[in-house]
Design an enzyme around this catalytic site. Structure first.
Site, PDB file in Angstrom:
ATOM      1  CG  HIS A  31       8.168  14.733   3.039  1.00 44.53           C
ATOM      2  ND1 HIS A  31       8.115  15.110   1.723  1.00 44.53           N
ATOM      3  CD2 HIS A  31       7.571  15.733   3.737  1.00 44.53           C
ATOM      4  CE1 HIS A  31       7.543  16.301   1.618  1.00 44.53           C
ATOM      5  NE2 HIS A  31       7.196  16.703   2.832  1.00 44.53           N
TER       6      HIS A  31
ATOM      7  CB  SER B 143      11.897 -17.632   5.451  1.00 42.39           C
ATOM      8  OG  SER B 143      13.047 -18.133   4.806  1.00 42.39           O
TER       9      SER B 143
ATOM     10  CE  LYS C 173      12.146 -12.341   6.533  1.00 35.65           C
ATOM     11  NZ  LYS C 173      12.571 -12.628   5.161  1.00 35.65           N
TER      12      LYS C 173
ATOM     13  CD  GLU D 138       5.455  -9.237   1.775  1.00 37.47           C
ATOM     14  OE1 GLU D 138       6.480  -9.116   1.115  1.00 37.47           O
ATOM     15  OE2 GLU D 138       5.288 -10.153   2.620  1.00 37.47           O
TER      16      GLU D 138
END
Ligand code: ARG
Length: 485
Positions: A182, A303, A309, A316
């Site tokens: 979980h 970024s 970043k 992804e």
């Protein structure tokens, strides 16, 4: 030169295009004999597949060579005719691979383009190649050959990625991290154990692909248009030349079904599901909140506005590309579902999903096999996370069971101890013996051994367990499997 119907749709549909070109276009069509009107120029573009199915030229030529050799064996082509056809096809192969072939939309698809080029090249003998065959069994053969060879490439890439995962698991066999259920900290595990879980998923993906390959490796050649042919063909012979295990059994089924492509897309979808889950974890683990691992800069991007970043783009994108592959599975299923026997033009739509599917899957596997060896674990962060989440609570319960308490009662005792520790913002191992004893008299000094992370992971020392000794064993077994591929 074919008319560009994207800019001249109306004239195309009205059939008013380039009337002086009509006769030439229609006579060029191998099936033009029965037609009194030229194909509408828009329809010609709409129905043509050559823009994409030219990708199958190697398979198409291999299939034609096998067919021609068979025709010679059964006495339909003389050896001299066969030699001309073989030489012609090989020279066409050469000009296509060197980019010197003129593909023509009027000739619809890869099959008719190559056949017409053959006749241009060697004269009337070229017209004999299509004896006893149809584009229906021809394309079914091409696509099986294509899927088979792409399966082999994907299988190699899976093995490459497995090899990298196994090597990393070997290095990380003793690294302790929290295991989750979980997404809540559950019990301590080793990072090597986690890596081997990914390896095991890929192992099943590999064997699924091989099963699929086994089922598809039969030759449809000789099914002809749908019912077979009246020529004395030898289907075993062509099957053998093309590396198939034998001929397919039913000609109607052979030219029509693409279930092998659907099955492959299902295998690929499951594989992508695994890569996507893997990606999800890498994305989470590179976040500041987890900070379990570092990915090399060369696999990340920055970024344009936020200078701090470092984004895990590769995982992804792999997660994102999973959707494309699922889409191709659905395309192929939908393509097949309403087709009456036997061949229908719908099947021309099987190619682009397959082409994109293989490109996507291979790119993702390649990216991962390059990236995995440079995953760096932040061992101290992983360890600290495992010691914070009461990950050894089950170990305390097991300890009490060993001292004679029933498991449900032990569960209750430990639950209360954890509640007590949470109130004091302490880990179980940081409670004093007296504090622990207040929950059960069975707890003694030796409890602190089981409350350590090492004690916990080492105690799960059975097949499939997280103990470092078991990871080493699993690594050795996985290496053996890879070695005999
Ligand atoms: N381009 C077609 C395909 O991809 C080849 C077979 C066409 N057969 C036919 N009878 N029109 O399926």
């Amino acid at each position: 030169m074919a008319m560009d119907c994207t800019t001249a749709l109306v004239p195309c549909l009205n059939g008013n295009d380039m009337s002086d070109e009509k006769d030439k276009r229609q006579t060029a069509k191998p099936w033009g004999g029965r037609f009194s009107e030229t194909t509408d120029a828009f329809v010609e573009h709409f129905t043509a597949s050559v823009d994409f199915d030219q990708k199958l030229y190697q398979e198409d030529i291999d299939g034609s060579l096998a067919h021609a050799k068979m025709l010679n064996k059964v006495g339909i082509l003389t050896t001299e005719e066969l030699d001309q056809i073989v030489t012609g096809l090989e020279s066409i192969r050469q000009s296509i691979s060197s980019g010197n072939f003129n593909w023509s939309v009027e000739l619809e698809d890869v099959h008719m383009n190559i056949e017409a080029a053959l006749t241009d090249l060697i004269g009337d003998v070229g017209k004999k190649l299509h004896t006893g065959r149809s584009r229906n069994d021809q394309v079914a053969t091409d696509i099986r050959l294509y899927v088979r060879s792409e399966i082999d490439s994907v299988a190699k890439l899976i093995s490459k990625l497995q090899n990298e995962l196994i090597n990393l698991a070997d290095q990380e066999a003793n690294t302790i991290m929290p295991g989750f259920t979980h997404l809540q900290i559950a019990q301590p595990v080793t990072f090597g154990h986690h890596l081997m879980a990914w390896n095991d998923m890929l192992e099943r993906d590999y064997s699924r692909l091989l099963d699929c390959r086994k089922r598809l490796n039969l030759s449809p050649l000789g099914a002809a248009a749908l019912s077979g042919t009246s020529y004395p063909i030898d289907r075993e012979f062509t099957a053998n030349l093309l590396g198939f295990d034998g001929p397919t059994a039913n000609s109607l089924d052979s030219v029509s079904d693409r279930d092998f492509a659907i099955e492959l897309a299902a295998c690929a979808s499951i594989l992508m599901t695994h890569l996507s889950r893997f990606s999800e974890e890498l994305v989470l683990w590179t976040s500041v909140q987890f900070n379990f691992i570092e990915l090399p800069d060369r696999f990340c991007t920055g970024s344009s506005i936020m200078p701090q970043k470092k984004n895990p783009d590769v995982p992804e994108l792999v997660r994102g590309k999973t959707g494309r592959v699922y889409g191709h599975l659905i395309s192929l299923l939908s393509l097949m579902k309403s087709q009456p026997l036997a061949y229908n033009k719908d099947n021309q739509e099987d190619k682009e999903p397959l082409f994109d599917l293989f490109k996507t899957v291979k790119d993702c596997l390649l990216a991962y096999s390059e990236m995995v060896p440079s995953i760096a674990s932040n061992k101290s962060v992983m360890r600290a996370a495992a010691s914070q989440g009461y990950a050894t609570a089950t170990d305390l319960a097991d300890y009490l069971v060993n001292k004679g308490l029933a498991f449900r009662d032990a569960h209750e005792v430990v639950g209360k101890s954890v509640g007590f520790a949470i109130e004091r913002a302490k880990d179980l191992s940081e409670l004093s013996l007296d504090q622990l004893k207040s929950f059960s008299e069975l707890i003694e000094d030796d409890v602190f051994e089981v409350l350590t992370l090492e004690g916990s992971v080492n105690s799960r020392n059975h097949i499939g367990g997280t103990a470092p000794a078991q990871i080493k064993r699993a690594v050795a077994a996985a290496r053996e499997k890879l070695a005999i591929r």
